[in-house]
Design a protein around this motif. Sequence first.
Motif, mmCIF file in Angstrom:
data_model
loop_
_atom_site.group_PDB
_atom_site.id
_atom_site.type_symbol
_atom_site.label_atom_id
_atom_site.label_comp_id
_atom_site.label_asym_id
_atom_site.label_seq_id
_atom_site.Cartn_x
_atom_site.Cartn_y
_atom_site.Cartn_z
ATOM 1 N N ASP A 1 -20.011 -0.080 -7.756
ATOM 2 C CA ASP A 1 -20.098 0.453 -9.122
ATOM 3 C C ASP A 1 -19.411 1.803 -9.291
ATOM 4 O O ASP A 1 -18.924 2.131 -10.371
ATOM 5 N N SER A 2 -19.372 2.612 -8.244
ATOM 6 C CA SER A 2 -18.845 3.978 -8.390
ATOM 7 C C SER A 2 -17.563 4.238 -7.593
ATOM 8 O O SER A 2 -17.027 5.336 -7.655
ATOM 9 N N LEU A 3 -17.057 3.244 -6.875
ATOM 10 C CA LEU A 3 -15.922 3.492 -5.989
ATOM 11 C C LEU A 3 -15.014 2.273 -5.898
ATOM 12 O O LEU A 3 -15.486 1.132 -5.891
ATOM 13 N N ARG A 4 -13.728 2.541 -5.843
ATOM 14 C CA ARG A 4 -12.736 1.511 -5.494
ATOM 15 C C ARG A 4 -11.754 2.183 -4.546
ATOM 16 O O ARG A 4 -11.025 3.098 -4.933
ATOM 17 N N TYR A 5 -11.758 1.735 -3.296
ATOM 18 C CA TYR A 5 -10.915 2.342 -2.275
ATOM 19 C C TYR A 5 -10.028 1.266 -1.658
ATOM 20 O O TYR A 5 -10.535 0.250 -1.184
ATOM 21 N N GLU A 6 -8.712 1.484 -1.711
ATOM 22 C CA GLU A 6 -7.762 0.521 -1.141
ATOM 23 C C GLU A 6 -7.281 1.009 0.207
ATOM 24 O O GLU A 6 -6.965 2.182 0.376
ATOM 25 N N MET A 7 -7.221 0.077 1.151
ATOM 26 C CA MET A 7 -6.781 0.388 2.503
ATOM 27 C C MET A 7 -5.665 -0.569 2.902
ATOM 28 O O MET A 7 -5.939 -1.695 3.332
ATOM 29 N N PRO A 8 -4.425 -0.152 2.763
ATOM 30 C CA PRO A 8 -3.341 -1.017 3.245
ATOM 31 C C PRO A 8 -3.266 -0.941 4.768
ATOM 32 O O PRO A 8 -3.702 0.036 5.376
ATOM 33 N N GLY A 9 -2.746 -1.978 5.386
ATOM 34 C CA GLY A 9 -2.614 -1.947 6.840
ATOM 35 C C GLY A 9 -1.792 -3.095 7.361
ATOM 36 O O GLY A 9 -1.283 -3.927 6.613
ATOM 37 N N LYS A 10 -1.681 -3.120 8.680
ATOM 38 C CA LYS A 10 -0.913 -4.145 9.366
ATOM 39 C C LYS A 10 -1.738 -4.714 10.518
ATOM 40 O O LYS A 10 -2.549 -4.027 11.114
ATOM 41 N N LEU A 11 -1.484 -5.969 10.810
ATOM 42 C CA LEU A 11 -2.112 -6.666 11.918
ATOM 43 C C LEU A 11 -0.981 -7.349 12.694
ATOM 44 O O LEU A 11 -0.275 -8.187 12.148
ATOM 45 N N VAL A 12 -0.809 -6.961 13.953
ATOM 46 C CA VAL A 12 0.275 -7.480 14.781
ATOM 47 C C VAL A 12 -0.289 -8.500 15.756
ATOM 48 O O VAL A 12 -1.233 -8.209 16.498
ATOM 49 N N LYS A 13 0.262 -9.713 15.758
ATOM 50 C CA LYS A 13 -0.212 -10.763 16.658
ATOM 51 C C LYS A 13 0.322 -10.526 18.058
ATOM 52 O O LYS A 13 1.521 -10.393 18.264
ATOM 53 N N LEU A 14 -0.588 -10.445 19.026
ATOM 54 C CA LEU A 14 -0.212 -10.257 20.422
ATOM 55 C C LEU A 14 -0.206 -11.586 21.170
ATOM 56 O O LEU A 14 0.692 -11.864 21.961
#
Length: 133
Positions: A119-132
Amino acid sequence: MKKILVGALLICGFSSCAQELTCADFKTGEFLIPADSLNAQSFKVIRKDGQQIEFDEKGDETLVDIQYKDDCNYILTYNENSKNLDELAKYINASGGIKVEVLKIEGDTLTYSGVIENDSLRYEMPGKLVKLK
């Protein structure tokens, strides 16, 4: 004529070896979340059976549950049985988890957008996931 046929077969063989990864390829296996401007450290991730174990650089592990909406969209919540569940993880769980959307896949790297929202927050977290593996 034989040279053309051999050339065509070689081209087909090489193109089939360079298989493109899909969202489904990132549901199981070993991965790396590299350090970036938002994360000071990298994490090794092992995914299997709708869960992932995250290992930080010190070797501490956190168990995370994955609820798939489809192959490219899912929600991450911290497993309540994890030993090192901190206040941030509890807050994320109370907010409904991290909603992850796959944006693109290039080679062995998946780029995503994660969103924590209440209700009080919207936080975006972009990122990457590398397949090993």
